[in-house]
Design a protein around this motif. Structure first.
Motif, PDB file in Angstrom:
ATOM      1  N   HIS A  17     -38.431  12.191 -38.896  1.00  0.00           N
ATOM      2  CA  HIS A  17     -37.736  12.874 -39.990  1.00  0.00           C
ATOM      3  C   HIS A  17     -37.060  11.802 -40.851  1.00  0.00           C
ATOM      4  O   HIS A  17     -36.527  10.821 -40.323  1.00  0.00           O
ATOM      5  CB  HIS A  17     -36.689  13.824 -39.394  1.00  0.00           C
ATOM      6  CG  HIS A  17     -36.002  14.687 -40.376  1.00  0.00           C
ATOM      7  ND1 HIS A  17     -35.043  14.214 -41.249  1.00  0.00           N
ATOM      8  CD2 HIS A  17     -36.105  16.027 -40.620  1.00  0.00           C
ATOM      9  CE1 HIS A  17     -34.582  15.203 -41.991  1.00  0.00           C
ATOM     10  NE2 HIS A  17     -35.224  16.319 -41.622  1.00  0.00           N
ATOM     11  N   ARG A  41     -26.052  15.536 -36.491  1.00  0.00           N
ATOM     12  CA  ARG A  41     -26.231  16.679 -37.397  1.00  0.00           C
ATOM     13  C   ARG A  41     -27.584  17.345 -37.174  1.00  0.00           C
ATOM     14  O   ARG A  41     -27.695  18.576 -37.171  1.00  0.00           O
ATOM     15  CB  ARG A  41     -26.090  16.222 -38.850  1.00  0.00           C
ATOM     16  CG  ARG A  41     -24.661  15.932 -39.276  1.00  0.00           C
ATOM     17  CD  ARG A  41     -24.507  15.945 -40.780  1.00  0.00           C
ATOM     18  NE  ARG A  41     -25.244  14.879 -41.426  1.00  0.00           N
ATOM     19  CZ  ARG A  41     -24.752  13.680 -41.700  1.00  0.00           C
ATOM     20  NH1 ARG A  41     -23.492  13.398 -41.354  1.00  0.00           N
ATOM     21  NH2 ARG A  41     -25.478  12.759 -42.304  1.00  0.00           N
ATOM     22  N   LEU A  42     -28.626  16.532 -36.970  1.00  0.00           N
ATOM     23  CA  LEU A  42     -29.943  17.099 -36.724  1.00  0.00           C
ATOM     24  C   LEU A  42     -30.036  17.740 -35.337  1.00  0.00           C
ATOM     25  O   LEU A  42     -30.761  18.718 -35.148  1.00  0.00           O
ATOM     26  CB  LEU A  42     -31.008  16.021 -36.881  1.00  0.00           C
ATOM     27  CG  LEU A  42     -31.253  15.552 -38.323  1.00  0.00           C
ATOM     28  CD1 LEU A  42     -32.253  14.399 -38.341  1.00  0.00           C
ATOM     29  CD2 LEU A  42     -31.745  16.693 -39.190  1.00  0.00           C
ATOM     30  N   ALA A  44     -27.596  19.377 -33.992  1.00  0.00           N
ATOM     31  CA  ALA A  44     -26.975  20.685 -34.200  1.00  0.00           C
ATOM     32  C   ALA A  44     -27.952  21.676 -34.818  1.00  0.00           C
ATOM     33  O   ALA A  44     -27.826  22.897 -34.621  1.00  0.00           O
ATOM     34  CB  ALA A  44     -25.738  20.538 -35.085  1.00  0.00           C
ATOM     35  N   GLU A  45     -28.928  21.161 -35.569  1.00  0.00           N
ATOM     36  CA  GLU A  45     -29.952  22.016 -36.178  1.00  0.00           C
ATOM     37  C   GLU A  45     -31.152  22.215 -35.259  1.00  0.00           C
ATOM     38  O   GLU A  45     -32.166  22.782 -35.660  1.00  0.00           O
ATOM     39  CB  GLU A  45     -30.416  21.400 -37.498  1.00  0.00           C
ATOM     40  CG  GLU A  45     -29.311  21.313 -38.548  1.00  0.00           C
ATOM     41  CD  GLU A  45     -29.742  20.532 -39.786  1.00  0.00           C
ATOM     42  OE1 GLU A  45     -30.960  20.195 -39.881  1.00  0.00           O
ATOM     43  OE2 GLU A  45     -28.889  20.263 -40.652  1.00  0.00           O
ATOM     44  N   GLN A  46     -31.065  21.719 -34.025  1.00  0.00           N
ATOM     45  CA  GLN A  46     -32.116  21.859 -33.014  1.00  0.00           C
ATOM     46  C   GLN A  46     -33.424  21.179 -33.443  1.00  0.00           C
ATOM     47  O   GLN A  46     -34.523  21.675 -33.165  1.00  0.00           O
ATOM     48  CB  GLN A  46     -32.372  23.339 -32.697  1.00  0.00           C
ATOM     49  CG  GLN A  46     -31.180  24.074 -32.113  1.00  0.00           C
ATOM     50  CD  GLN A  46     -30.776  23.478 -30.765  1.00  0.00           C
ATOM     51  OE1 GLN A  46     -31.540  23.515 -29.813  1.00  0.00           O
ATOM     52  NE2 GLN A  46     -29.567  22.949 -30.663  1.00  0.00           N
ATOM     53  N   HIS A  47     -33.306  20.016 -34.074  1.00  0.00           N
ATOM     54  CA  HIS A  47     -34.497  19.267 -34.449  1.00  0.00           C
ATOM     55  C   HIS A  47     -35.013  18.544 -33.208  1.00  0.00           C
ATOM     56  O   HIS A  47     -34.286  17.756 -32.591  1.00  0.00           O
ATOM     57  CB  HIS A  47     -34.169  18.264 -35.558  1.00  0.00           C
ATOM     58  CG  HIS A  47     -35.373  17.643 -36.166  1.00  0.00           C
ATOM     59  ND1 HIS A  47     -36.073  16.625 -35.551  1.00  0.00           N
ATOM     60  CD2 HIS A  47     -36.047  17.910 -37.317  1.00  0.00           C
ATOM     61  CE1 HIS A  47     -37.091  16.271 -36.306  1.00  0.00           C
ATOM     62  NE2 HIS A  47     -37.103  17.049 -37.382  1.00  0.00           N
TER      63      HIS A  47
END
Length: 332
Positions: A17, A41-42, A44-47
């Motif tokens: 990413h 942060r990613l 937290a977005e479940q990336h």
């Protein structure tokens, strides 16, 4: 390159990413705190890539506090979201129980699914299917070690590993060997003057269920528990490489290294005997043979008679499976 603590194979996976690429660049520039914020942060977005990268960082510690249990859970989540490497890591840790629950039947079922699309996992499954194991992955067969010396306690077990198992281990790490190193006075890695071999670690994350079953066999034959063992190390000796006289004993108030198991993965070489100079015992195992010996006395001090060496290889290449064992549980 990957940020500190992230696997090198990450760069060979699908493209990162863009924000993770930015995090990598920040880490290379020494701006680790900013890199961790981006990855977080990613996460937290479940990336899935971010979860796998953070899992590696938590496992190793450094950029973030070391947390093997949290790392294992993040690998599971990343695997569930389609990250292939995280999924196989989860299977491995489920099989060996490191940093969490051990569930051998569930790990085998996952391995069967992975074997349908991944050749390496298929090879691991085929090896397991030839082993005589109980429902926990422990060996059914019992072994009778031959006593070579009373002190130190040195024993040999012939054909502990099959030829196919030895070949599998060699193939597994064939491209992973690195020079044996130690840290100098400044903390920088330098070539080990005592051990001139090359080594490849099969650490707990990549210890697949087949390798784990072999390690449980080692534990059984050495009358120890799997959890007492350090991560597996494969050593390669060629071109007069050797391991000069030394002790495997590591002094520790809490958990000393007291026993060693060596398995000879081949015998088509000359020289390279394991030699105990204090008792004039020289051993050259054949492919699959194991040598088990103790390094500590009953009072937990080093046994001076346990000094040993890997003599120089004079022709060919020697491959040796090495397992150092602690007094008590060592795995996280």
């Amino acid at each position: 390159m990957a940020p500190a603590g992230a696997p090198e194979s990450m760069s060979k996976s699908p493209p990162l990413h863009p924000l993770l690429q930015q995090a990598v660049q920040l880490s290379v520039a020494g701006r680790n705190a900013e890199a961790v914020l981006i990855i977080g942060r990613l996460v937290a977005e479940q990336h899935p890539q971010a979860l796998a990268m953070m899992a590696e960082m938590k496992w190793r510690g450094g950029m973030v506090p070391q947390d093997p249990v949290g790392a294992r859970e993040m690998w599971r989540r990343a695997g569930d979201l389609g990250h292939a490497q995280a999924a196989t890591t989860t299977t491995n840790l489920l099989a060996n129980g490191v940093a969490g629950t051990r569930d051998w039947p569930a790990a085998l079922e996952r391995l069967r699914q992975e074997a349908r699309r991944l050749p390496q996992r298929k090879a691991a499954l085929q090896l397991i299917e030839k082993m005589s194991l109980d429902g926990r992955g422990d060996p059914v067969r019992q072994f009778a070690p031959e006593v070579l010396a009373e002190r130190p306690d040195v024993r040999r077990v012939e054909r502990l590993f099959t030829a196919a198992e030895c070949d599998y281990l060699r193939q597994l790490v064939d491209k992973e060997y690195e020079p044996s190193v130690v840290n100098d006075a400044s903390g920088r890695p330098v070539r080990d003057p005592i051990r001139t071999s090359d080594g490849a670690s099969i650490h707990w994350m990549i210890e697949d269920p087949a390798v784990h079953a072999l390690n449980r066999r080692l534990a059984a034959v050495s009358a120890t528990a799997y959890e007492q063992g350090e991560a597996t190390l494969i050593l390669r000796y060629k071109g007069a490489q050797e391991y000069k006289p030394h002790f495997d004993f590591v002094r520790s108030e809490d958990n000393q290294r007291f026993k060693t198991v060596l398995v000879y993965l081949n015998h088509d070489y000359e020289g390279g005997e394991t030699y105990f100079p204090e008792i004039d015992l020289k051993v050259k195992g054949r492919k699959g043979d194991a040598l088990i010996f103790t390094s500590a006395l009953p009072d937990r001090s080093v046994d001076p008679l346990s000094k040993h060496a890997g003599l120089p290889v004079t022709r060919g290449t020697k491959y040796l499976f090495t397992k150092w064992i602690r007094e008590r549980k060592w795995v996280p």
